[in-house]
Every structure is written in C-alpha cells, then in structure tokens.
Motif scaffolding. Structure first.
Motif, PDB file in Angstrom:
ATOM      1  N   ILE A  63       4.268  -8.149   9.429  1.00  0.00           N
ATOM      2  CA  ILE A  63       2.924  -7.599   9.193  1.00  0.00           C
ATOM      3  C   ILE A  63       2.251  -8.445   8.098  1.00  0.00           C
ATOM      4  CG2 ILE A  63       1.666  -5.565   8.343  1.00  0.00           C
ATOM      5  CD1 ILE A  63       2.978  -5.033  11.069  1.00  0.00           C
ATOM      6  N   ASP A  64       1.007  -8.858   8.356  1.00  0.00           N
ATOM      7  CA  ASP A  64       0.308  -9.702   7.380  1.00  0.00           C
ATOM      8  C   ASP A  64      -0.336  -8.887   6.266  1.00  0.00           C
ATOM      9  OD1 ASP A  64       0.484 -12.401   8.754  1.00  0.00           O
ATOM     10  OD2 ASP A  64      -0.320 -11.134  10.350  1.00  0.00           O
ATOM     11  N   LEU A  65      -0.741  -7.658   6.603  1.00  0.00           N
ATOM     12  CA  LEU A  65      -1.390  -6.823   5.589  1.00  0.00           C
ATOM     13  C   LEU A  65      -1.106  -5.357   5.905  1.00  0.00           C
ATOM     14  CD1 LEU A  65      -3.394  -6.615   3.148  1.00  0.00           C
ATOM     15  CD2 LEU A  65      -5.214  -6.372   4.853  1.00  0.00           C
ATOM     16  N   THR A  66      -0.647  -4.618   4.891  1.00  0.00           N
ATOM     17  CA  THR A  66      -0.451  -3.165   5.032  1.00  0.00           C
ATOM     18  C   THR A  66      -1.529  -2.474   4.212  1.00  0.00           C
ATOM     19  OG1 THR A  66       1.918  -3.402   5.401  1.00  0.00           O
ATOM     20  CG2 THR A  66       1.167  -1.259   4.603  1.00  0.00           C
ATOM     21  N   VAL A  67      -2.153  -1.455   4.795  1.00  0.00           N
ATOM     22  CA  VAL A  67      -3.238  -0.734   4.121  1.00  0.00           C
ATOM     23  C   VAL A  67      -2.787   0.714   3.940  1.00  0.00           C
ATOM     24  CG1 VAL A  67      -5.678  -0.074   4.248  1.00  0.00           C
ATOM     25  CG2 VAL A  67      -4.913  -2.232   5.290  1.00  0.00           C
ATOM     26  N   VAL A  68      -2.765   1.158   2.684  1.00  0.00           N
ATOM     27  CA  VAL A  68      -2.261   2.511   2.405  1.00  0.00           C
ATOM     28  C   VAL A  68      -3.422   3.494   2.385  1.00  0.00           C
ATOM     29  CG1 VAL A  68      -0.872   3.920   0.840  1.00  0.00           C
ATOM     30  CG2 VAL A  68      -0.480   1.445   0.969  1.00  0.00           C
ATOM     31  N   GLY A  69      -3.352   4.534   3.229  1.00  0.00           N
ATOM     32  CA  GLY A  69      -4.402   5.558   3.267  1.00  0.00           C
ATOM     33  C   GLY A  69      -4.219   6.618   2.185  1.00  0.00           C
ATOM     34  N   PRO A  70      -3.153   7.419   2.252  1.00  0.00           N
ATOM     35  CA  PRO A  70      -3.026   8.553   1.331  1.00  0.00           C
ATOM     36  C   PRO A  70      -2.410   8.192  -0.024  1.00  0.00           C
ATOM     37  CG  PRO A  70      -1.292   8.640   2.983  1.00  0.00           C
ATOM     38  CD  PRO A  70      -2.099   7.403   3.271  1.00  0.00           C
ATOM     39  N   GLU A  71      -2.484   9.146  -0.971  1.00  0.00           N
ATOM     40  CA  GLU A  71      -2.058   8.875  -2.346  1.00  0.00           C
ATOM     41  C   GLU A  71      -0.545   8.923  -2.536  1.00  0.00           C
ATOM     42  OE1 GLU A  71      -3.896  11.268  -1.194  1.00  0.00           O
ATOM     43  OE2 GLU A  71      -3.440  13.225  -2.073  1.00  0.00           O
ATOM     44  N   LEU A  72       0.134   9.748  -1.729  1.00  0.00           N
ATOM     45  CA  LEU A  72       1.559   9.962  -1.996  1.00  0.00           C
ATOM     46  C   LEU A  72       2.379   8.669  -2.041  1.00  0.00           C
ATOM     47  CD1 LEU A  72       3.833  11.957  -2.590  1.00  0.00           C
ATOM     48  CD2 LEU A  72       4.172  12.197  -0.127  1.00  0.00           C
ATOM     49  N   PRO A  73       2.304   7.797  -1.005  1.00  0.00           N
ATOM     50  CA  PRO A  73       3.100   6.569  -1.096  1.00  0.00           C
ATOM     51  C   PRO A  73       2.714   5.693  -2.288  1.00  0.00           C
ATOM     52  CG  PRO A  73       1.728   6.583   0.908  1.00  0.00           C
ATOM     53  CD  PRO A  73       1.587   7.917   0.277  1.00  0.00           C
ATOM     54  N   LEU A  74       1.451   5.756  -2.706  1.00  0.00           N
ATOM     55  CA  LEU A  74       1.026   4.957  -3.868  1.00  0.00           C
ATOM     56  C   LEU A  74       1.734   5.439  -5.128  1.00  0.00           C
ATOM     57  CD1 LEU A  74      -2.826   4.877  -3.162  1.00  0.00           C
ATOM     58  CD2 LEU A  74      -1.211   2.988  -2.836  1.00  0.00           C
ATOM     59  N   THR A  75       1.769   6.772  -5.297  1.00  0.00           N
ATOM     60  CA  THR A  75       2.412   7.295  -6.507  1.00  0.00           C
ATOM     61  C   THR A  75       3.936   7.142  -6.426  1.00  0.00           C
ATOM     62  OG1 THR A  75       2.324   9.521  -5.589  1.00  0.00           O
ATOM     63  CG2 THR A  75       0.565   8.917  -7.082  1.00  0.00           C
ATOM     64  N   LEU A  76       4.461   6.969  -5.207  1.00  0.00           N
ATOM     65  CA  LEU A  76       5.908   6.717  -5.067  1.00  0.00           C
ATOM     66  C   LEU A  76       6.252   5.245  -5.314  1.00  0.00           C
ATOM     67  CD1 LEU A  76       6.757   8.815  -1.860  1.00  0.00           C
ATOM     68  CD2 LEU A  76       7.277   9.384  -4.233  1.00  0.00           C
ATOM     69  N   GLY A  77       5.227   4.405  -5.435  1.00  0.00           N
ATOM     70  CA  GLY A  77       5.478   2.997  -5.751  1.00  0.00           C
ATOM     71  C   GLY A  77       5.607   2.096  -4.532  1.00  0.00           C
ATOM     72  N   ILE A  78       4.907   2.426  -3.438  1.00  0.00           N
ATOM     73  CA  ILE A  78       5.012   1.589  -2.234  1.00  0.00           C
ATOM     74  C   ILE A  78       4.505   0.167  -2.501  1.00  0.00           C
ATOM     75  CG2 ILE A  78       2.760   2.276  -1.223  1.00  0.00           C
ATOM     76  CD1 ILE A  78       4.191   2.160   1.538  1.00  0.00           C
ATOM     77  N   VAL A  79       3.483   0.053  -3.341  1.00  0.00           N
ATOM     78  CA  VAL A  79       2.907  -1.278  -3.590  1.00  0.00           C
ATOM     79  C   VAL A  79       3.891  -2.145  -4.382  1.00  0.00           C
ATOM     80  CG1 VAL A  79       1.009  -2.496  -4.736  1.00  0.00           C
ATOM     81  CG2 VAL A  79       0.538  -0.449  -3.354  1.00  0.00           C
ATOM     82  N   ASP A  80       4.546  -1.542  -5.370  1.00  0.00           N
ATOM     83  CA  ASP A  80       5.545  -2.270  -6.163  1.00  0.00           C
ATOM     84  C   ASP A  80       6.666  -2.761  -5.239  1.00  0.00           C
ATOM     85  OD1 ASP A  80       4.986  -0.782  -9.223  1.00  0.00           O
ATOM     86  OD2 ASP A  80       4.292   0.152  -7.381  1.00  0.00           O
ATOM     87  N   LEU A  81       7.094  -1.879  -4.330  1.00  0.00           N
ATOM     88  CA  LEU A  81       8.197  -2.216  -3.432  1.00  0.00           C
ATOM     89  C   LEU A  81       7.816  -3.356  -2.476  1.00  0.00           C
ATOM     90  CD1 LEU A  81      11.013  -1.409  -2.287  1.00  0.00           C
ATOM     91  CD2 LEU A  81       9.814   0.127  -0.726  1.00  0.00           C
TER      92      LEU A  81
END
Ligand code: AMP
Length: 436
Positions: A63-81
């Motif tokens: 996948i070239d780009l992942t776009v996060v919609g809801p807040e939960l994965p963001l606060t779980l640190g999906i971007v850091d991972l």
C-alpha cells in the motif's frame, strides 16, 4: 497507487469516493468499510483497533498510502507503528493525537500558548472538583479527560447536576479510565462552527468551513449524537473570522506544539464557539469530522490524493487547493432509537433510484447488503449529501433525494442548515463565499 482507508462510516465512504476519483489511483482498499463503500473499494476484514494486522496488510499489499478515518487507531499509535515499518500513513502520531485523546492535554497546550478557550481547571479528586463549582456561575461544563465516545462532555444547568456528573466520572468511573481526570470549564455562549485544516507540522492548509448538528431532534432538542447533518461553507465563519481563527488559534497552536517537539501531521479539527470576544476553542479532533467530511469533500475540486500525500510527506507548501463555489449539505438518516440502542436489519428501499443522481451522493455509514437487498446495520445509516448554488438549494436537493429513501423507523432532522439559510438570505451569500 494503492490506498488503504481505515474506518467504516460515512466519513470513510466520502474519503474512498473522493480518493477513487484520482487519476493516480490503481486500487482502493477499506478496512473494515461497509456495504456502500464495498461498491468502490475492496473491503478488508480488519478492525480499526487491530493496528498490527493493518500494518502487516499494508506491507504485504504494498500500500502506498494509508488514510486513517477514526480517532481510536490514532490514539493507539497506528502512525508511529506504520512509520517504524517504513509505511506511508496520513494522520498524527500518538503524541500529537493527544490533542483529541486528552482534554487536559489540549487545555494545557491552549493555555500555554494563550489561545482563546473557556477558562478551566483540571481535577482528579472529587472534593476539590466540587469545591471549584462554588467559584463559577451555572451552567457548568464538566468534561472527562479521555475518549468517551462523544458522551464525555456534560453541560449541567445547576450545581447538583454538576456534582452528580463529577461523581459519575471520577468515582463511579462511568467512562472507565477516560475519567481518571476531568476538566471543569466556563460555559461559552454563541454559535458553534468547526474548522478543519490539513497540516504537515510546518504549513497549514485550511479546508472549506463546515458546521454540523449534534442533537438528534429538530430545533437542537434531544441527546447529542455523532452528528445529524452538516453543511459547507458555514456562513458564521466570515472572511474576518477565518483570518482570526488562523492567526489566533491555528498558527500559535502549531508553534506551541513545535516548542514541545510534537510534530502534528494530518487533519486538525477545531470545534469553536463564536463568542462576543471572538472565536474560542471548545475541542480538538485529530481527524476529519463526520459528517462534516462528506459536504467538505464534495466541494473539493482538487485531487485529494496529492493533498494527503503532501501532508504525510511534509510538503504542504507545494500544493494548491480549489473549492467548488457551490454549497453542500449532508442530512444523516438514522435508525429508530439512535443515539440510544437502535434497530438493525431494516430493509432500505429507494437507493436504486438515486444511482445516477447528478447533484449529490448517498454516503453509507451503517449498511449491509444481503441477497441484493440493502439493510440497516448502524445507528447512523446514510448521509445524503447534495450540491446547490447556495445552501438553500443544496438543502432542497438533499431533502428531495431523501423523499425517495425509506425504511421502517427511519429518522432524520428536517431543519439541517436552517440557521445558515437565514444568514445566507440576510447577506445574499456574499459574506461567506469569500470565507469558504
Ligand atoms: P466537545 O466535545 O468538547 O466539543 O463538547 C461537545 C459539545 O459540548 C460542543 O459541541 C458544545 O456544544 C458543548 N460544549 C463543550 N464545551 C463547552 C463550553 N465550554 N461552553 C458551552 N458549550 C460547550
């Protein structure tokens, strides 16, 4: 390019709809998505909280780009991972997403940078919180610190109610650990507006203004919901206010975050109260608002994909954005009982009549398809979003389309954007077009 969108609501349908129009796109995936999204993207059965599985999927599918919609994965640190694994992702990292994940943190940043907001105090013990009420006039605003599914803000008309709310949050743990701390703040009067901007941590690209409707019934009656409708532009955000919001809120916020060595990349959403003294911050969200995302993306003329890429890569200064002059309105159709426990599995009729609809689109928030039949599966079911030369025309178009849709127990507000139409009439639309 291959893009993965995470989430399953009307916001994610709007994102997938807009992303799939890009000439850069080869394939769009959505995890987990919904039946309506499934018409445009390949659905992937991974929940938004399964961040490890999402990263593994993104890596294996290249996948070239992942776009996060809801807040939960963001606060779980999906971007850091994702970033640790070298995967490109759109959204703020865990630390930056605390602007939404912790009201105490957001208020501290606001205070530190003299950004206008309601005066407040933070508490973790019941006695001092109750004591503080004596220093304020009613109504009282009591907010649980953490994510509470949109229910963590309680407006209390008298001291007894406020004491009960404090008790519920701190002692009875109505919101679990999200209520280990709370904020009590001054009540602000005025008209609300939301203001969303893309930022790569250095540059800010404001999106078209929008306004949502939180209460379930007409005339802003009944309990708060995730949002019953929205429109863009928001006439309350005049050109002058737009500038003040940028100068007094967004710019100092970004430099305040930088001082703390926090790099915010993604959408920054400010819930604002337009008070007599000017715009003041009520809250921040670390993602697109839903339903605001639906009318805003429908007005976006530019390709969304380069904007998302530039945000993720830190090159937002190198892109431009163009908006339709037309206004847009989204009316949410929901299930009987929402926002409380609601009915599911009702047959939805009439959607086929709107397949070739020229002046709008029906975004799905909670639907499934069984044996060729659309069924309701969520509280918010559809977001009927329409374009018009002004808000009045977009409203007519949206409600005209709703007239074709039906299921047993379908509920919607009949007054979406009424206030905006009144303002539009008063200003002949001139004032707000400039600000959009
Ligand atoms: P929040 O999640 O903080 O935006 O709060 C949800 C809703 O509560 C807002 O959209 C406002 O309608 C209301 N609200 C929050 N804070 C205040 C405040 N200080 N004064 C008046 N209303 C507020």
């Amino acid at each position: 390019m291959k893009v993965l969108v995470i989430g399953s609501g009307g916001r994610e349908h709007a994102l997938v709809w807009k992303i799939s129009q890009s000439p850069k796109i080869e394939k769009v995936y959505c995890a987990p998505g919904n039946a309506g999204i499934g018409e445009l993207a390949e659905l992937v059965a991974i929940g938004p909280e399964q961040i490890e599985e999402l990263a593994t999927f993104a890596a294996s599918e290249k996948i070239d780009l992942t776009v996060v919609g809801p807040e939960l994965p963001l606060t779980l640190g999906i971007v850091d991972l994702f970033e640790k694994r070298g995967l490109r992702i759109f959204g703020p990292d865990r630390e930056a997403a605390r602007l939404e994940g912790s009201k105490v943190f957001a208020k501290e940043i606001l205070k530190e940078n003299q950004i206008p907001t309601a005066s407040f105090e933070t508490f973790s013990d019941e006695a001092s919180a109750k004591n503080y009420l004596g220093e304020l006039p009613p109504p009282y605003v009591v907010k649980a610190d953490g994510l509470a599914g949109g229910k963590g803000v309680i407006i209390c008309s008298n001291r007894k109610e406020a004491e009960t709310s404090i008790d519920e949050i701190l002692t009875r743990k109505a919101f679990g650990s999200a209520g280990d701390r709370l904020v009590i703040e001054e009540f602000l009067a005025g008209e609300e507006a939301s203001f969303m901007a893309l930022t790569d941590g250095e540059h800010i690209l404001p999106l078209a203004s929008a306004q949502d409707h939180k209460r379930v019934f007409d005339g802003d009656q009944g309990p708060n919901t995730g949002g019953m409708g929205a429109y863009s532009p928001a006439p309350v955000v005049t050109a002058d206010l737009h500038q003040r919001i940028m100068e007094e809120i967004f710019k100092p916020l970004l430099s305040g975050l930088k001082k703390r060595r926090i790099r915010y990349r993604g959408v920054l959403y400010a819930g604002l109260m337009m008070t007599r003294q000017g715009p003041k911050v009520l809250e921040f969200n670390a993602r697109f608002g839903d339903p605001e995302c639906q009318p805003v993306l429908m007005r976006l003329k530019s390709d969304l994909v380069p904007l998302l890429q530039a945000t993720a890569e830190g090159t937002l200064d190198q892109v431009d954005v163009e908006w339709e002059e037309d206004a847009t309105v989204c009316v949410v159709l929901c299930a009987r009982g929402y926002p409380g426990s609601y009915e599911k599995g009702k047959k939805i009729g009439g959607l086929e009549n709107l397949k070739g609809w020229q002046k709008g689109f029906v975004f799905h928030a909670g639907t499934i398809k069984r044996d060729g039949q659309w069924l309701t599966s969520g509280g918010r079911v559809l977001g009927v979003t329409a374009l018009g030369r002004n808000i009045g025309e977009a409203v007519k178009e949206a409600y005209g389309a709703i007239g074709q849709i039906h299921w047993e127990g379908m509920h919607y507000r009949t007054d979406i954007a009424r206030r905006a139409i009144e303002r539009e009439r008063a200003t002949s639309g001139k004032e707000f077009i400039a600000a959009s």
